[in-house]
Write an enzyme that holds these catalytic residues in place. Structure first.
Site, PDB file in Angstrom:
ATOM      1  N   TRP A 169      -1.827  -8.731  -2.814  1.00 58.65           N
ATOM      2  CA  TRP A 169      -1.834  -9.439  -1.525  1.00 58.65           C
ATOM      3  C   TRP A 169      -3.376  -9.280  -0.734  1.00 58.65           C
ATOM      4  O   TRP A 169      -3.570 -10.333  -0.001  1.00 58.65           O
ATOM      5  CB  TRP A 169      -0.894  -8.525  -0.402  1.00 58.65           C
ATOM      6  CG  TRP A 169      -0.771  -9.116   0.763  1.00 58.65           C
ATOM      7  CD1 TRP A 169      -0.010 -10.043   1.425  1.00 58.65           C
ATOM      8  CD2 TRP A 169      -1.672  -8.585   1.795  1.00 58.65           C
ATOM      9  NE1 TRP A 169      -0.221 -10.002   2.607  1.00 58.65           N
ATOM     10  CE2 TRP A 169      -1.305  -9.282   2.974  1.00 58.65           C
ATOM     11  CE3 TRP A 169      -2.688  -7.683   2.040  1.00 58.65           C
ATOM     12  CZ2 TRP A 169      -2.006  -8.862   4.252  1.00 58.65           C
ATOM     13  CZ3 TRP A 169      -3.389  -7.366   3.254  1.00 58.65           C
ATOM     14  CH2 TRP A 169      -2.948  -7.966   4.218  1.00 58.65           C
ATOM     15  N   HIS A 170      -4.025  -8.316  -1.268  1.00 59.69           N
ATOM     16  CA  HIS A 170      -5.524  -8.162  -0.570  1.00 59.69           C
ATOM     17  C   HIS A 170      -6.240  -9.080  -1.016  1.00 59.69           C
ATOM     18  O   HIS A 170      -7.538  -9.255  -0.478  1.00 59.69           O
ATOM     19  CB  HIS A 170      -5.719  -6.438  -0.957  1.00 59.69           C
ATOM     20  CG  HIS A 170      -5.188  -5.606   0.121  1.00 59.69           C
ATOM     21  ND1 HIS A 170      -3.837  -5.035  -0.419  1.00 59.69           N
ATOM     22  CD2 HIS A 170      -5.515  -5.053   1.230  1.00 59.69           C
ATOM     23  CE1 HIS A 170      -3.637  -4.124   0.825  1.00 59.69           C
ATOM     24  NE2 HIS A 170      -4.566  -4.147   1.614  1.00 59.69           N
ATOM     25  N   GLY A 171      -6.203  -9.486  -2.469  1.00 60.00           N
ATOM     26  CA  GLY A 171      -7.141 -10.389  -2.745  1.00 60.00           C
ATOM     27  C   GLY A 171      -6.914 -10.937  -4.298  1.00 60.00           C
ATOM     28  O   GLY A 171      -6.390 -10.365  -5.057  1.00 60.00           O
ATOM     29  N   PHE A 229      -8.885 -11.240   3.791  1.00 57.90           N
ATOM     30  CA  PHE A 229      -7.763 -11.042   3.001  1.00 57.90           C
ATOM     31  C   PHE A 229      -6.552 -11.784   3.775  1.00 57.90           C
ATOM     32  O   PHE A 229      -5.513 -12.049   3.168  1.00 57.90           O
ATOM     33  CB  PHE A 229      -7.190  -9.787   3.049  1.00 57.90           C
ATOM     34  CG  PHE A 229      -8.154  -8.726   2.397  1.00 57.90           C
ATOM     35  CD1 PHE A 229      -9.065  -9.171   1.346  1.00 57.90           C
ATOM     36  CD2 PHE A 229      -8.499  -7.453   2.890  1.00 57.90           C
ATOM     37  CE1 PHE A 229      -9.932  -8.248   0.657  1.00 57.90           C
ATOM     38  CE2 PHE A 229      -9.266  -6.652   2.395  1.00 57.90           C
ATOM     39  CZ  PHE A 229     -10.182  -6.991   1.133  1.00 57.90           C
TER      40      PHE A 229
END
Length: 479
Positions: A325-327, A479
């Site tokens: 989800w962060h990257g 993000f």
């Protein structure tokens, strides 16, 4: 529009005056003002992406109404999956298309088949990961009949786009935030003052702590081959405080700003670096995302109810998905997997809920065992952050190899005294205020006015001094 910009310094008071002095007698007009203000705030980066957030909002608003009209399970599931696929489809395209395209090419190249990557020059819309999850939680809760769908489109648009938390959270649930748009808000001086205090502490975290640490973290990470193990440790330490000050600072500014307009958002950080194990850390770090994954992914997968294999599987799924989800980078996936490895022994030993209280709750200082546990947990977190910050997996591995070399015990070549002193000051204030929603909530509030305002002016002075030297963008905007 950035919180730490001159534009926002003009924008906020203008919206505040219009909100409380022009539209305060008409709730619908107030909500409409918030929608317009939020779209201006979001469109300040790139007005073209307004169409994306508006379309996503209209899809989930419409699906919510349709769900209220349907009793047949198959049709309800169809509506739910339409919402999921539309929202995650947009997120997947803008955020992950190039990642999958490049890794597809690399996989074929591994077997000797060379093909040209078909990547696109895609700009990631700011905040898409946050508002996508916010709208998804609404549809899922309506589907599960935990929430009545709204027919007030203005309130729904305001809920999705509410400017204080739109770009980097907290990720609000409709069950908490949406009903607040239905009720008439009254201005309360004490609430506004409390909001200003939290905004002040948020700016201190961002400008003084995060941005100061960023200078040295960037310097060391960008030239990691040139530094000793002790200096690499300093770089990892600076990034550890950078990301906490940056992200929790944004959350404090968002929550405080919301209070100026009569809204109460959920706490997003609860002093995570005082955690005594990794399970406690994840109950205190980015709480709105952690609880989102718990409620909408971990529990539907079976949570901890199954056998050992299911517990292991679900733990790795939730942490790896959280990392992704962060990257769109393998470094984030490994960061998530590493945290799963940290967490798993606690889960399997049924010790993942050992520390539900505040550390040293009725004491000034922690016990030696608590201090040791905090130190170990913090150290593991610092190591994991290396993968989060590194440009690539190979960079992270070489960084850690250099860190754990014999030169770890040498004197670091980068050791800015002023930043280290600020970090000590920062952690002392956080420790004193660890029982509250944020560090300054009650600090000096009941003391003499002279002492209280001397402290506030000292913090404001530091913000002004460092804002001219170290201004950086918020990390989580990417993000």
């Amino acid at each position: 529009m950035y919180f730490n910009s001159l534009d926002f310094a003009v924008f906020l008071p203008v919206v505040f005056i219009l909100y409380w002095f022009v539209t305060h007698k008409d709730l619908k007009l107030q909500n409409l003002l918030l929608v317009i203000a939020s779209y201006v705030f979001y469109g300040w980066w790139d007005w073209r992406f307004l169409s994306l957030i508006i379309f996503s909002s209209l899809v989930d608003y419409t699906i919510g109404i349709q769900l209220s009209k349907q009793e047949k399970l198959s049709k309800r599931k169809f509506l739910l999956w339409t919402s999921i696929l539309v929202n995650l489809g947009f997120l997947g395209f803008f955020k992950y298309y190039n990642f999958f395209a490049e890794n597809f090419v690399e996989a074929f190249s591994f077997f000797g088949n060379k093909i040209q990557p078909n990547t696109l020059d895609i700009i990631l819309p700011v905040g898409i990961s946050f508002y996508t999850f916010q709208t998804l939680s609404y549809t899922i809760d309506v589907y599960k009949r935990k929430l009545e769908p709204t027919k007030d489109i203005v309130s729904f648009l305001a809920f999705v786009s509410f400017f204080p938390q739109l770009v980097a959270g907290p990720i609000e649930r409709a069950t908490n935030l949406l009903p607040q748009f239905y009720k008439k808000r009254e201005f309360h001086y004490s609430q506004a003052v409390d909001g200003c205090r939290q905004i002040l502490w948020g700016f201190f975290k961002k400008v003084v702590i995060a941005d100061s640490c960023a200078q040295y973290a960037n310097q060391i990470f960008n030239h990691s081959d040139d530094y000793s193990g002790s200096t690499l440790f300093m770089g990892a330490l600076f990034f550890t405080f950078q990301i906490y000050g940056d992200f929790s600072g944004y959350s404090d500014i968002a929550i405080g700003t919301s209070r100026l307009f009569g809204f109460n958002l959920k706490q997003n950080f609860a002093f995570p670096y005082f955690s005594r194990d990794i399970a406690e850390f994840w109950r205190r770090w980015h709480m709105s995302l952690s609880t989102w994954f718990r409620d909408y992914l971990y529990i539907p997968l079976g949570g901890s109810r199954g056998g050992t294999w299911m517990k292991i599987r679900n733990t790795f799924i939730i942490f790896i998905v959280s990392g992704f989800w962060h990257g769109a980078n393998w470094t984030f996936i490994i960061w998530g997997g590493l945290n799963a490895l940290y967490f798993l022994p606690l889960l399997l030993a049924n010790r993942n809920r050992n520390h539900l209280d505040v550390v040293a709750e009725n004491k000034m200082l922690p016990s030696l065992s608590a201090l040791f546990n905090i130190g170990v947990t913090f150290g593991l977190t610092v190591i994991a952050w290396v993968f989060f910050r590194a440009e690539s997996v190979s960079h992270a591995i070489s960084y850690l190899k250099g860190l754990f070399s014999s030169s770890l015990f040498s004197l670091p070549s980068v050791r800015p005294t002023n930043v280290l002193v600020l970090l000590v000051f920062f952690m002392l204030i956080e420790w004193v205020g660890r029982r509250q929603q944020y560090a300054l909530e009650v600090l000096f509030v009941k003391r003499s006015r002279v002492l209280k305002w001397t402290f506030y002016m000292f913090v404001i002075a530091l913000i002004f001094v460092f804002s001219n030297e170290t201004q950086q963008e918020f990390i989580y905007f990417q993000f």
